[in-house]
Design a protein around this motif. Structure first.
Motif, PDB file in Angstrom:
ATOM      1  N   GLY A   1      -3.793  -5.752   8.717  1.00 48.29           N
ATOM      2  CA  GLY A   1      -3.407  -4.376   9.004  1.00 48.29           C
ATOM      3  C   GLY A   1      -2.106  -4.084   8.292  1.00 48.29           C
ATOM      4  N   LEU A   2      -1.652  -2.855   8.372  1.00 50.00           N
ATOM      5  CA  LEU A   2      -0.383  -2.454   7.761  1.00 50.00           C
ATOM      6  C   LEU A   2       0.697  -2.542   8.828  1.00 50.00           C
ATOM      7  CD1 LEU A   2      -1.695   0.511   5.598  1.00 50.00           C
ATOM      8  CD2 LEU A   2      -1.269  -1.868   4.931  1.00 50.00           C
ATOM      9  N   TRP A  13      -4.901   7.154   2.920  1.00 51.31           N
ATOM     10  CA  TRP A  13      -4.641   5.970   2.115  1.00 51.31           C
ATOM     11  C   TRP A  13      -4.785   6.310   0.646  1.00 51.31           C
ATOM     12  CZ3 TRP A  13      -7.959   2.991  -1.068  1.00 51.31           C
ATOM     13  CH2 TRP A  13      -7.406   1.778  -1.508  1.00 51.31           C
ATOM     14  N   TYR A  32       4.438   7.099   2.339  1.00 48.48           N
ATOM     15  CA  TYR A  32       4.881   5.853   2.937  1.00 48.48           C
ATOM     16  C   TYR A  32       4.404   4.666   2.105  1.00 48.48           C
ATOM     17  CZ  TYR A  32       5.462   8.287   7.496  1.00 48.48           C
ATOM     18  OH  TYR A  32       5.845   9.108   8.536  1.00 48.48           O
ATOM     19  N   TRP A  89      -3.446   0.366  -3.291  1.00 48.83           N
ATOM     20  CA  TRP A  89      -2.619  -0.838  -3.118  1.00 48.83           C
ATOM     21  C   TRP A  89      -2.358  -1.514  -4.442  1.00 48.83           C
ATOM     22  CZ3 TRP A  89      -5.264  -4.744  -5.305  1.00 48.83           C
ATOM     23  CH2 TRP A  89      -6.645  -4.908  -5.097  1.00 48.83           C
ATOM     24  N   HIS A  97       0.825  -1.200   0.000  1.00 48.04           N
ATOM     25  CA  HIS A  97       0.000   0.000   0.000  1.00 48.04           C
ATOM     26  C   HIS A  97       0.861   1.253   0.000  1.00 48.04           C
ATOM     27  CE1 HIS A  97      -3.851  -2.038   1.435  1.00 48.04           C
ATOM     28  NE2 HIS A  97      -2.934  -2.985   1.540  1.00 48.04           N
ATOM     29  N   LYS A 122      -5.781  -0.907  -6.773  1.00 50.56           N
ATOM     30  CA  LYS A 122      -7.001  -0.255  -6.332  1.00 50.56           C
ATOM     31  C   LYS A 122      -6.586   1.083  -5.748  1.00 50.56           C
ATOM     32  CE  LYS A 122     -11.517  -0.681  -5.384  1.00 50.56           C
ATOM     33  NZ  LYS A 122     -12.543  -1.080  -6.384  1.00 50.56           N
ATOM     34  N   TYR A 123      -7.320   2.135  -6.121  1.00 52.18           N
ATOM     35  CA  TYR A 123      -6.975   3.477  -5.671  1.00 52.18           C
ATOM     36  C   TYR A 123      -8.155   4.116  -4.947  1.00 52.18           C
ATOM     37  CZ  TYR A 123      -3.317   2.857  -9.184  1.00 52.18           C
ATOM     38  OH  TYR A 123      -2.268   2.371  -9.920  1.00 52.18           O
ATOM     39  N   ALA A 124      -7.817   4.974  -3.982  1.00 53.59           N
ATOM     40  CA  ALA A 124      -8.848   5.825  -3.398  1.00 53.59           C
ATOM     41  C   ALA A 124      -9.423   6.707  -4.497  1.00 53.59           C
ATOM     42  CB  ALA A 124      -8.261   6.668  -2.272  1.00 53.59           C
ATOM     43  N   GLU A 158       0.930  -5.250   4.100  1.00 55.36           N
ATOM     44  CA  GLU A 158      -0.093  -5.895   4.924  1.00 55.36           C
ATOM     45  C   GLU A 158       0.481  -7.071   5.700  1.00 55.36           C
ATOM     46  OE1 GLU A 158      -3.823  -7.114   3.309  1.00 55.36           O
ATOM     47  OE2 GLU A 158      -3.793  -5.521   1.788  1.00 55.36           O
ATOM     48  N   VAL A 161       0.501   5.233   1.508  1.00 52.27           N
ATOM     49  CA  VAL A 161      -0.222   6.123   2.418  1.00 52.27           C
ATOM     50  C   VAL A 161       0.559   7.429   2.459  1.00 52.27           C
ATOM     51  CG1 VAL A 161      -0.969   6.485   4.820  1.00 52.27           C
ATOM     52  CG2 VAL A 161      -1.054   4.180   3.806  1.00 52.27           C
TER      53      VAL A 161
END
Lengths: 108, 117
Positions: free
Chosen positions: B103-104, B47, B95, B50, B35, B59-61, B99, B37
């Motif tokens: 979680g990261l 975020w 950053y 990833w 990912h 996949k993007y925000a 995963e 961030v």
């Protein structure tokens, strides 16, 4: 996109006290996919809690997570000055991840 | 042990592009999603997206759709994020994070990107 709202914005507490941090989601979140992070000044975040209530490796049992649905809580017992940091909740749903805006914990 | 080592700080002009790298070691890159961030000065974590290194799927925000690209070079265990059409509000620490257990868990050291004319 699920929005996470954290409260309060800042907590100012004394060593030895307990902190209760709230994270509220705009729609229901699977407990499996709710995490908490700690970020100290100038450092990368550190994973504290995953799956809403499971401590990550090396995290002391003073840190605990709970909740389900849209309301989640991070509790820090017996606060230590080293716990001064910003704490973020994070969720993922439908392959999209989001973070809350953070709660700053100050130890007086 | 798992390490994520990012490229150095960048200064870019508005409208330019920047590409930040994240070299992974201590594990097989293709076994975990990576990912990105970012964190603007004095602000929270945001975020970006990833990548699945084995398939290249991303996949993007929504905010970053069309302006951010994440890719990987598995031959050198490196993941990249490229941000185009930079604006001043893209100034942030970027950053990479891997995963583990939902979680990261592993994070790079961060790369400061400054956008300034």
């Amino acid at each position: 996109e699920i929005v996470l709202t954290q409260s309060p914005g800042t907590l100012s507490l004394s060593p030895g006290e307990s902190a209760t941090l709230s994270c509220r989601a705009s729609q229901s979140v699977s407990s499996n996919y709710l995490a908490w992070y700690q970020q100290k000044l100038g450092q990368a975040p550190r994973l504290l809690i995953y799956g809403a209530s499971n401590r990550a490796t090396g995290i002391p049992d003073r840190f605990s997570g709970s909740g389900s649905g849209t309301d989640f809580t991070l509790t820090i017992r017996r606060l230590d000055p080293e716990d001064s940091a910003v704490y973020y909740c994070q969720q993922y749903s439908d392959a999209l991840w989001t973070f809350g805006q953070g709660t700053k914990v100050e130890i007086k | 042990q798992v390490q994520l080592v990012q490229s150095g700080a960048e200064v870019k002009k508005p409208g330019a592009s920047v590409k930040v790298s994240c070299k992974a070691s201590g594990y097989t890159l293709t076994e975990y999603y990576m990912h990105w961030v970012r964190q603007a000065p004095g602000q929270g974590l945001e975020w970006m997206g990833w990548i699945n290194p084995i398939s290249g799927a991303t996949k993007y925000a929504q905010k970053f759709q069309g302006r951010v690209s994440i890719n990987t070079d598995t031959s050198i265990s490196t993941v990249y994020v490229e941000v185009s059409s930079l604006r001043s509000d893209d100034t942030a620490v970027y950053y990479c994070a891997r995963e583990k257990i939902r979680g990261l868990y592993y994070w790079g050291q961060g790369t400061l990107v400054t956008v300034s004319s």
